[in-house]
Design a protein around this motif. Sequence first.
Motif, PDB file in Angstrom:
ATOM      1  N   TYR A   1       0.729  -1.259   0.135  1.00 45.72           N
ATOM      2  CA  TYR A   1      -0.238  -0.009  -0.027  1.00 45.72           C
ATOM      3  C   TYR A   1       0.913   1.201  -0.134  1.00 45.72           C
ATOM      4  N   PHE A   2       0.711   1.886  -0.826  1.00 51.87           N
ATOM      5  CA  PHE A   2       1.641   3.289  -1.051  1.00 51.87           C
ATOM      6  C   PHE A   2       0.816   4.326  -1.942  1.00 51.87           C
ATOM      7  N   ASN A   3       0.694   5.620  -1.404  1.00 52.75           N
ATOM      8  CA  ASN A   3       0.065   6.675  -1.922  1.00 52.75           C
ATOM      9  C   ASN A   3      -1.390   6.188  -2.343  1.00 52.75           C
ATOM     10  N   GLY A   4      -2.019   5.603  -1.448  1.00 55.29           N
ATOM     11  CA  GLY A   4      -3.436   5.616  -1.429  1.00 55.29           C
ATOM     12  C   GLY A   4      -3.816   4.459  -2.152  1.00 55.29           C
ATOM     13  N   GLU A   5      -3.064   3.581  -2.775  1.00 56.72           N
ATOM     14  CA  GLU A   5      -3.300   2.254  -3.447  1.00 56.72           C
ATOM     15  C   GLU A   5      -2.577   1.032  -3.230  1.00 56.72           C
ATOM     16  N   TRP A   6      -3.175  -0.282  -3.493  1.00 54.21           N
ATOM     17  CA  TRP A   6      -2.375  -1.401  -3.315  1.00 54.21           C
ATOM     18  C   TRP A   6      -1.797  -1.632  -4.806  1.00 54.21           C
ATOM     19  N   HIS A   7      -0.431  -2.032  -4.547  1.00 51.02           N
ATOM     20  CA  HIS A   7       0.205  -2.316  -5.610  1.00 51.02           C
ATOM     21  C   HIS A   7       0.565  -3.902  -5.559  1.00 51.02           C
ATOM     22  N   GLU A   8       0.918  -4.604  -6.688  1.00 51.19           N
ATOM     23  CA  GLU A   8       1.602  -5.759  -6.557  1.00 51.19           C
ATOM     24  C   GLU A   8       2.874  -5.492  -6.973  1.00 51.19           C
ATOM     25  N   GLY A   9       3.929  -6.610  -6.276  1.00 53.61           N
ATOM     26  CA  GLY A   9       5.371  -6.396  -6.756  1.00 53.61           C
ATOM     27  C   GLY A   9       5.977  -5.402  -5.851  1.00 53.61           C
ATOM     28  N   ASN A  10       7.279  -5.345  -5.987  1.00 52.68           N
ATOM     29  CA  ASN A  10       8.046  -4.352  -5.375  1.00 52.68           C
ATOM     30  C   ASN A  10       8.273  -2.772  -5.524  1.00 52.68           C
ATOM     31  N   VAL A  11       7.128  -2.056  -5.262  1.00 57.67           N
ATOM     32  CA  VAL A  11       6.927  -0.811  -5.644  1.00 57.67           C
ATOM     33  C   VAL A  11       8.182   0.081  -5.141  1.00 57.67           C
ATOM     34  N   PRO A  12       8.596   1.067  -6.201  1.00 58.99           N
ATOM     35  CA  PRO A  12       9.605   2.095  -5.920  1.00 58.99           C
ATOM     36  C   PRO A  12       9.118   3.011  -5.194  1.00 58.99           C
ATOM     37  N   LEU A  13       9.877   3.471  -4.047  1.00 59.05           N
ATOM     38  CA  LEU A  13       9.218   4.521  -3.202  1.00 59.05           C
ATOM     39  C   LEU A  13      10.067   5.925  -3.061  1.00 59.05           C
ATOM     40  N   TYR A  14      11.324   5.735  -3.345  1.00 60.58           N
ATOM     41  CA  TYR A  14      12.017   6.695  -3.018  1.00 60.58           C
ATOM     42  C   TYR A  14      12.514   7.415  -4.242  1.00 60.58           C
ATOM     43  N   GLY A  15      12.913   8.643  -4.241  1.00 59.96           N
ATOM     44  CA  GLY A  15      13.952   9.544  -5.339  1.00 59.96           C
ATOM     45  C   GLY A  15      15.297   9.696  -4.831  1.00 59.96           C
ATOM     46  N   ALA A  16      16.180   9.817  -5.608  1.00 59.60           N
ATOM     47  CA  ALA A  16      17.439   9.885  -5.318  1.00 59.60           C
ATOM     48  C   ALA A  16      17.912  11.186  -4.347  1.00 59.60           C
ATOM     49  N   MET A  17      16.874  12.240  -4.167  1.00 57.97           N
ATOM     50  CA  MET A  17      17.213  13.234  -3.495  1.00 57.97           C
ATOM     51  C   MET A  17      16.313  12.925  -2.211  1.00 57.97           C
ATOM     52  N   ASP A  18      15.907  11.862  -1.975  1.00 61.80           N
ATOM     53  CA  ASP A  18      15.035  11.703  -0.656  1.00 61.80           C
ATOM     54  C   ASP A  18      15.919  11.776   0.483  1.00 61.80           C
ATOM     55  N   HIS A  19      15.583  12.189   1.724  1.00 60.77           N
ATOM     56  CA  HIS A  19      16.531  12.124   2.866  1.00 60.77           C
ATOM     57  C   HIS A  19      16.607  10.707   3.351  1.00 60.77           C
TER      58      HIS A  19
END
Length: 278
Positions: free
Chosen positions: A5-23
């Motif tokens: 569950y990420f950003n209000g939805e369910w996703h199957e598989g390994n969902v990318p969460l981060y950006g290169a600039m993320d703390h």
Amino acid sequence: MYLTYFNGEWHEGNVPLYGAMDHSVWLGSSVFDGARAMRGKLPDLRPHLERVVRSADKLGLRCPLSVDEMEALVREGVAKFPADAELYVRPLVFASAGFLIPEPEKTGFALTLFDAPLPAFTGFSACLSTLRRPEPDMAPTDAKASALYANSTKAMREAKERGFDQAIMLDAQGNVAEFASSNLFLVTEEGKVVTPVDNGTFLAGITRARVIALLGKVGIEVEQRSVKPAELGTAREIFSTGNYGKVTPCVRYEGRTLEAGPVARQARELYLAFVEGC
Ligand code: PMP
């Protein structure tokens, strides 16, 4: 199967969460927790969710969901798997923005569920790590912070290189703290059940507290005190507690073989009976 569950939805598989600039990527400000869904039962789910909120707070992050909201999501996710599934439940809270210091308002949340059968009661081997747990004034030991696991995973890598499954870590004072990814109990030569006292250097786990309470109810007192590493060499039993394996016996410590003993077995059975009642 992974379900996230990420950003209000369910996703199957390994969902990318981060950006290169993320703390969280750059400076490691993320926290997580781990619980289990066992054939529809969710033992101690709330303490795990409460801990992730607390851990976030300790790193200056603001968990964007309440415990109630997270619990509802976990139940929604579990219902997407077969009723008899054995699942691991991992909430992750991470900083997406900030230069040096994370911005609390820009905290992300993801919840991943995946199939993970409970490990059998066959036991694992462990060695003494050269790495120690940091003191509370050296690192945020009061949070289940991803960054602390650089230490644990190094200890586990070194253990693997030496031919062991797990590492036992001492604290900075030289007392036994825990396994690199679970808590440690032992049964002394005299038959006393002992676990290192919570001195703030290690994660005094939710499973640890549950097992102490369950053993207490059947009249087995767990002594919480400092444990010297030499006691590992004479213990009748050593076992681990943690959300992943629940109660698992250590059957080899350094060069010595140990029994997958009666106390560990009883603790495991008591835990599984507790799960049935959840
Ligand atoms: N110590 C460490 C370092 C851990 O990663 C874990 C697993 N969360 C534990 C102890 C056991 O804690 P709990 O029973 O709360 O899962």
